[in-house]
Design a protein around this motif. Structure first.
Motif, mmCIF file in Angstrom:
data_model
loop_
_atom_site.group_PDB
_atom_site.id
_atom_site.type_symbol
_atom_site.label_atom_id
_atom_site.label_comp_id
_atom_site.label_asym_id
_atom_site.label_seq_id
_atom_site.Cartn_x
_atom_site.Cartn_y
_atom_site.Cartn_z
ATOM 1 N N GLY A 58 -53.735 -95.285 49.670
ATOM 2 C CA GLY A 58 -52.977 -95.724 48.496
ATOM 3 C C GLY A 58 -51.642 -95.024 48.378
ATOM 4 O O GLY A 58 -50.624 -95.651 48.063
ATOM 5 N N ALA A 59 -51.626 -93.726 48.636
ATOM 6 C CA ALA A 59 -50.369 -92.970 48.563
ATOM 7 C C ALA A 59 -49.369 -93.471 49.605
ATOM 8 O O ALA A 59 -48.181 -93.628 49.315
ATOM 9 C CB ALA A 59 -50.635 -91.480 48.761
ATOM 10 N N ILE A 60 -49.856 -93.730 50.801
ATOM 11 C CA ILE A 60 -48.983 -94.255 51.863
ATOM 12 C C ILE A 60 -48.508 -95.658 51.505
ATOM 13 O O ILE A 60 -47.331 -95.985 51.614
ATOM 14 C CB ILE A 60 -49.714 -94.236 53.223
ATOM 15 C CG1 ILE A 60 -49.978 -92.793 53.662
ATOM 16 C CG2 ILE A 60 -48.913 -94.994 54.286
ATOM 17 C CD1 ILE A 60 -50.956 -92.665 54.802
ATOM 18 N N THR A 65 -41.521 -99.497 50.916
ATOM 19 C CA THR A 65 -40.485 -100.158 50.122
ATOM 20 C C THR A 65 -40.477 -101.662 50.365
ATOM 21 O O THR A 65 -41.001 -102.142 51.381
ATOM 22 C CB THR A 65 -39.094 -99.603 50.462
ATOM 23 O OG1 THR A 65 -38.777 -99.981 51.821
ATOM 24 C CG2 THR A 65 -39.030 -98.097 50.300
ATOM 25 N N GLU A 66 -39.866 -102.388 49.441
ATOM 26 C CA GLU A 66 -39.725 -103.843 49.612
ATOM 27 C C GLU A 66 -38.942 -104.151 50.882
ATOM 28 O O GLU A 66 -39.258 -105.100 51.601
ATOM 29 C CB GLU A 66 -39.031 -104.461 48.397
ATOM 30 C CG GLU A 66 -39.854 -104.437 47.135
ATOM 31 C CD GLU A 66 -41.084 -105.333 47.210
ATOM 32 O OE1 GLU A 66 -41.024 -106.410 47.848
ATOM 33 O OE2 GLU A 66 -42.100 -104.953 46.627
ATOM 34 N N ASP A 71 -38.577 -106.262 56.373
ATOM 35 C CA ASP A 71 -38.283 -106.006 57.789
ATOM 36 C C ASP A 71 -39.506 -106.276 58.660
ATOM 37 O O ASP A 71 -39.399 -106.868 59.740
ATOM 38 C CB ASP A 71 -37.808 -104.567 58.001
ATOM 39 C CG ASP A 71 -36.452 -104.284 57.391
ATOM 40 O OD1 ASP A 71 -35.735 -105.240 57.010
ATOM 41 O OD2 ASP A 71 -36.106 -103.079 57.278
ATOM 42 N N HIS A 72 -40.684 -105.870 58.188
ATOM 43 C CA HIS A 72 -41.918 -106.084 58.946
ATOM 44 C C HIS A 72 -42.221 -107.569 59.071
ATOM 45 O O HIS A 72 -42.550 -108.056 60.156
ATOM 46 C CB HIS A 72 -43.074 -105.349 58.274
ATOM 47 C CG HIS A 72 -44.366 -105.458 59.006
ATOM 48 N ND1 HIS A 72 -44.578 -104.885 60.239
ATOM 49 C CD2 HIS A 72 -45.515 -106.112 58.689
ATOM 50 C CE1 HIS A 72 -45.798 -105.173 60.647
ATOM 51 N NE2 HIS A 72 -46.387 -105.909 59.726
#
Length: 80
Positions: A58-60, A65-66, A71-72
């Motif tokens: 969850g932290a990761i 970011t949006e 980009d992915h």
């Protein structure tokens, strides 16, 4: 993926993940490449095999970011 883990000793290849979790190799691949949505039970098994808790994930996940998501998605769609 194999051999590039930031955590030495973690089974990070699709074959090793499949063997250690019982999750089909194709399911792992389809999840990582965003071809399918992941089920909670599958995520739990994969995180456990990689040595992560849901809290760590969850932290990761919250830190993504949006722009990184965009980009992915762009990289994934270029590969089709």
């Amino acid at each position: 993926m194999s051999g590039n883990s930031p955590h030495p000793g973690v089974d990070d290849s699709y074959d090793k993940l499949s063997s250690s979790t019982g999750v089909r190799k194709g399911t792992i691949s389809d999840t990582i490449t965003a071809k399918t949505d992941i089920r909670g039970s599958t995520l739990y098994r994969l995180l456990g095999a990689l040595g992560y808790s849901f809290a760590q994930f969850g932290a990761i996940f919250d830190a993504v970011t949006e722009q990184e998501i965009d980009d992915h998605i762009e990289r994934l769609t270029k590969g089709k």
